[in-house]
Design a protein around this motif. Structure first.
Motif, PDB file in Angstrom:
ATOM      1  N   ALA A  29      12.094   2.416   4.708  1.00 51.05           N
ATOM      2  CA  ALA A  29      11.033   1.973   3.788  1.00 51.05           C
ATOM      3  C   ALA A  29      11.674   1.225   2.634  1.00 51.05           C
ATOM      4  O   ALA A  29      12.798   1.545   2.223  1.00 51.05           O
ATOM      5  CB  ALA A  29      10.274   3.171   3.247  1.00 51.05           C
ATOM      6  N   PHE A  30      10.953   0.239   2.114  1.00 47.61           N
ATOM      7  CA  PHE A  30      11.408  -0.435   0.891  1.00 47.61           C
ATOM      8  C   PHE A  30      11.102   0.450  -0.308  1.00 47.61           C
ATOM      9  O   PHE A  30      10.106   1.188  -0.330  1.00 47.61           O
ATOM     10  CB  PHE A  30      10.688  -1.778   0.735  1.00 47.61           C
ATOM     11  CG  PHE A  30      11.004  -2.769   1.821  1.00 47.61           C
ATOM     12  CD1 PHE A  30      12.321  -3.173   2.027  1.00 47.61           C
ATOM     13  CD2 PHE A  30      10.000  -3.303   2.633  1.00 47.61           C
ATOM     14  CE1 PHE A  30      12.625  -4.089   3.037  1.00 47.61           C
ATOM     15  CE2 PHE A  30      10.303  -4.210   3.632  1.00 47.61           C
ATOM     16  CZ  PHE A  30      11.615  -4.606   3.834  1.00 47.61           C
ATOM     17  N   HIS A  31      11.947   0.340  -1.314  1.00 50.77           N
ATOM     18  CA  HIS A  31      11.788   1.134  -2.531  1.00 50.77           C
ATOM     19  C   HIS A  31      11.822   0.178  -3.724  1.00 50.77           C
ATOM     20  O   HIS A  31      12.711  -0.659  -3.830  1.00 50.77           O
ATOM     21  CB  HIS A  31      12.954   2.130  -2.617  1.00 50.77           C
ATOM     22  CG  HIS A  31      13.049   2.882  -3.901  1.00 50.77           C
ATOM     23  ND1 HIS A  31      13.544   2.332  -5.061  1.00 50.77           N
ATOM     24  CD2 HIS A  31      12.726   4.163  -4.207  1.00 50.77           C
ATOM     25  CE1 HIS A  31      13.523   3.245  -6.023  1.00 50.77           C
ATOM     26  NE2 HIS A  31      13.041   4.353  -5.529  1.00 50.77           N
ATOM     27  N   ALA A  32      10.814   0.296  -4.603  1.00 56.96           N
ATOM     28  CA  ALA A  32      10.814  -0.531  -5.825  1.00 56.96           C
ATOM     29  C   ALA A  32      11.051   0.406  -7.010  1.00 56.96           C
ATOM     30  O   ALA A  32      12.187   0.763  -7.304  1.00 56.96           O
ATOM     31  CB  ALA A  32       9.501  -1.306  -5.917  1.00 56.96           C
ATOM     32  N   GLY A  33       9.966   0.859  -7.684  1.00 54.24           N
ATOM     33  CA  GLY A  33      10.147   1.799  -8.796  1.00 54.24           C
ATOM     34  C   GLY A  33      10.200   3.249  -8.326  1.00 54.24           C
ATOM     35  O   GLY A  33      10.640   4.135  -9.057  1.00 54.24           O
ATOM     36  N   GLY A  34       9.691   3.503  -7.137  1.00 58.91           N
ATOM     37  CA  GLY A  34       9.730   4.856  -6.567  1.00 58.91           C
ATOM     38  C   GLY A  34       8.643   5.792  -7.068  1.00 58.91           C
ATOM     39  O   GLY A  34       8.595   6.955  -6.671  1.00 58.91           O
ATOM     40  N   THR A  35       7.734   5.315  -7.931  1.00 60.03           N
ATOM     41  CA  THR A  35       6.756   6.244  -8.526  1.00 60.03           C
ATOM     42  C   THR A  35       5.771   6.804  -7.498  1.00 60.03           C
ATOM     43  O   THR A  35       5.238   7.896  -7.683  1.00 60.03           O
ATOM     44  CB  THR A  35       5.966   5.579  -9.670  1.00 60.03           C
ATOM     45  OG1 THR A  35       5.329   4.403  -9.159  1.00 60.03           O
ATOM     46  CG2 THR A  35       6.855   5.208 -10.838  1.00 60.03           C
ATOM     47  N   GLU A  36       5.535   6.074  -6.439  1.00 63.43           N
ATOM     48  CA  GLU A  36       4.686   6.585  -5.352  1.00 63.43           C
ATOM     49  C   GLU A  36       5.561   7.076  -4.203  1.00 63.43           C
ATOM     50  O   GLU A  36       5.357   8.161  -3.676  1.00 63.43           O
ATOM     51  CB  GLU A  36       3.740   5.491  -4.823  1.00 63.43           C
ATOM     52  CG  GLU A  36       2.823   4.879  -5.857  1.00 63.43           C
ATOM     53  CD  GLU A  36       1.624   5.767  -6.225  1.00 63.43           C
ATOM     54  OE1 GLU A  36       1.690   6.999  -6.026  1.00 63.43           O
ATOM     55  OE2 GLU A  36       0.644   5.223  -6.744  1.00 63.43           O
ATOM     56  N   GLY A 111       7.219   1.857 -12.579  1.00 64.90           N
ATOM     57  CA  GLY A 111       6.335   1.311 -11.535  1.00 64.90           C
ATOM     58  C   GLY A 111       6.228  -0.205 -11.621  1.00 64.90           C
ATOM     59  O   GLY A 111       6.211  -0.787 -12.704  1.00 64.90           O
ATOM     60  N   THR A 112       6.156  -0.837 -10.460  1.00 65.36           N
ATOM     61  CA  THR A 112       6.146  -2.307 -10.419  1.00 65.36           C
ATOM     62  C   THR A 112       4.797  -2.829  -9.927  1.00 65.36           C
ATOM     63  O   THR A 112       4.040  -2.113  -9.252  1.00 65.36           O
ATOM     64  CB  THR A 112       7.240  -2.806  -9.461  1.00 65.36           C
ATOM     65  OG1 THR A 112       6.912  -2.386  -8.123  1.00 65.36           O
ATOM     66  CG2 THR A 112       8.616  -2.263  -9.847  1.00 65.36           C
ATOM     67  N   LEU A 113       4.557  -4.105 -10.228  1.00 69.74           N
ATOM     68  CA  LEU A 113       3.320  -4.736  -9.754  1.00 69.74           C
ATOM     69  C   LEU A 113       3.320  -4.814  -8.226  1.00 69.74           C
ATOM     70  O   LEU A 113       2.321  -4.532  -7.572  1.00 69.74           O
ATOM     71  CB  LEU A 113       3.177  -6.137 -10.376  1.00 69.74           C
ATOM     72  CG  LEU A 113       1.962  -6.932  -9.922  1.00 69.74           C
ATOM     73  CD1 LEU A 113       0.666  -6.162 -10.129  1.00 69.74           C
ATOM     74  CD2 LEU A 113       1.903  -8.269 -10.657  1.00 69.74           C
ATOM     75  N   ALA A 124      -6.460   1.813  -8.552  1.00 63.54           N
ATOM     76  CA  ALA A 124      -5.468   0.996  -9.258  1.00 63.54           C
ATOM     77  C   ALA A 124      -6.200  -0.082 -10.056  1.00 63.54           C
ATOM     78  O   ALA A 124      -7.361  -0.385  -9.783  1.00 63.54           O
ATOM     79  CB  ALA A 124      -4.525   0.368  -8.243  1.00 63.54           C
ATOM     80  N   ASP A 125      -5.502  -0.646 -11.027  1.00 61.17           N
ATOM     81  CA  ASP A 125      -6.128  -1.618 -11.923  1.00 61.17           C
ATOM     82  C   ASP A 125      -5.855  -3.063 -11.536  1.00 61.17           C
ATOM     83  O   ASP A 125      -6.778  -3.877 -11.425  1.00 61.17           O
ATOM     84  CB  ASP A 125      -5.627  -1.374 -13.361  1.00 61.17           C
ATOM     85  CG  ASP A 125      -6.068  -0.026 -13.894  1.00 61.17           C
ATOM     86  OD1 ASP A 125      -7.287   0.181 -14.022  1.00 61.17           O
ATOM     87  OD2 ASP A 125      -5.209   0.831 -14.164  1.00 61.17           O
ATOM     88  N   ALA A 126      -4.566  -3.398 -11.368  1.00 61.76           N
ATOM     89  CA  ALA A 126      -4.192  -4.809 -11.216  1.00 61.76           C
ATOM     90  C   ALA A 126      -4.902  -5.535 -10.060  1.00 61.76           C
ATOM     91  O   ALA A 126      -5.304  -6.694 -10.228  1.00 61.76           O
ATOM     92  CB  ALA A 126      -2.676  -4.929 -11.054  1.00 61.76           C
TER      93      ALA A 126
END
Ligand SMILES: Cc1cc2nc3c(=O)[nH]c(=O)nc-3n(C[C@H](O)[C@H](O)[C@H](O)COP(=O)(O)OP(=O)(O)OC[C@H]3O[C@@H](n4cnc5c(N)ncnc54)[C@H](O)[C@@H]3O)c2cc1C
Length: 289
Positions: A29-36, A111-113, A124-126
């Motif tokens: 899996a790809f990982h960005a900020g990891g918050t989820e 967390g990232t966009l 979610a908002d964005a």
């Protein structure tokens, strides 16, 4: 609970990340900020033997204006960076304001966009404002890059048009005319929104409204009747008259939204919130007396 053991890869280029995913397939899996992702791994809801951290890849982070005026936000840019970025604050203050209100400061910093778009958790908002702004995303995969309009990116809960081996590289927003203003208003009693409404109002000729509701359904929904009603309104009406002209159409659009009772509220309550938040978002876009 602890996550199952996994190997962490830290590729330095996009090509390297894509090659790692090709090599490990569904086991990675790809990982960005990891918050989820990390929460899901620790809860053992998800299990991967390989985690491909995208944070070292140059070009996936940061915000710039392209030569044609398009605002380009790297997918690995955090909500906090977007909220405080001088370009976003100048060109899209409504989007900076949205980013400032996401979750809590820890989630906004990590967390990232790209992460919020790819995870596709509906609360979610964005995504809602990006649909209203007619934004599009750029995906990079083994066959090169492709673009998808934001409004076609989310297909349902936790489901997007991104292929498993593609990396979300950037989010692009076309330049807004001087007569265009955008705003987002949300409400919720948990850390995530129960309902959010985004409005983009353009006083150019012809006058145009883009109005979207999100978080209460599997993917953001366009309030089409309201948009049609807005096109027929006389130009330069005061904010209160604009709302009077749109109220019934917004209520009719809201009544059609596929939502259900859950921890965020009853279905009727959430549909009612759509009208309340649409009025607030619209009035934030319109010149005040
Ligand atoms: C307590 C809490 C409250 C929250 N409240 C809100 C809120 O009020 N409003 C709101 O909008 N959001 C909210 N969120 C969601 C938050 O915005 C996301 O957690 C965050 O943006 C996800 O980004 P990330 O970089 O941490 O993603 P990660 O956890 O790293 O990844 C999430 C998923 O996306 C995939 N992925 C990530 N980046 C890419 C990429 N570039 N290309 C391909 N795949 C990718 C990963 O493989 C993973 O499946 C909340 C989250 C938490 C935990």
């Amino acid at each position: 609970m602890r996550a199952h053991r996994f190997t962490l890869h830290r590729p330095a280029t996009l090509d390297e990340a894509i090659a790692l995913k090709a090599a490990f397939g569904d086991a990675a899996a790809f990982h960005a900020g990891g918050t989820e992702l990390l929460v899901a791994l620790k809860a053992r809801v998800l299990r991967y033997e390989h985690v491909i951290d995208l944070k070292q890849i140059p070009g996936l982070k940061g915000i710039r204006v392209r030569s044609d005026g398009t605002l380009s936000i790297g997918a690995l840019t955090s909500h906090d960076t977007i909220a405080n970025d001088p370009l976003v604050r100048e060109l899209l203050p409504g989007y900076a304001e949205l980013s400032e209100q996401v979750a809590n400061i820890r989630v906004r910093i990590a967390g990232t966009l790209g992460g919020v778009l790819c995870f596709a958790e509906p609360h979610a908002d964005a995504p809602t404002l990006l649909c209203a702004l007619d934004a599009w995303v750029v995906l990079a995969g083994p066959d090169g890059e492709r673009e998808i309009p934001s409004r076609d990116f989310h297909l349902g809960e936790f489901t997007t048009a991104r292929a498993d081996d593609e990396i979300l590289a950037s989010i692009e927003i076309a330049p807004q005319s001087t007569g265009t203003r955008s705003a987002y208003r949300s409400f919720g009693h948990t850390e995530r929104p129960a309902v959010g409404v985004a409005a983009v109002w353009s006083t150019d000729n012809p006058q145009r409204l883009s109005l979207w509701a999100g978080a209460l359904s599997a993917r953001p929904v366009c309030l089409e009747r309201a948009q049609e009603a807005a096109a027929g309104l006389a130009p330069d009406l005061p904010a209160a008259s604009v709302w009077e002209g749109l109220r019934a159409a917004v209520a009719a659009d809201a009544a059609d939204i596929d939502t259900h009772d859950d921890l965020h509220g009853g279905a009727d309550y959430k549909r009612h919130l759509v009208s309340v938040l649409a009025q607030r978002a619209l009035s934030a876009c319109l010149p005040q007396p």
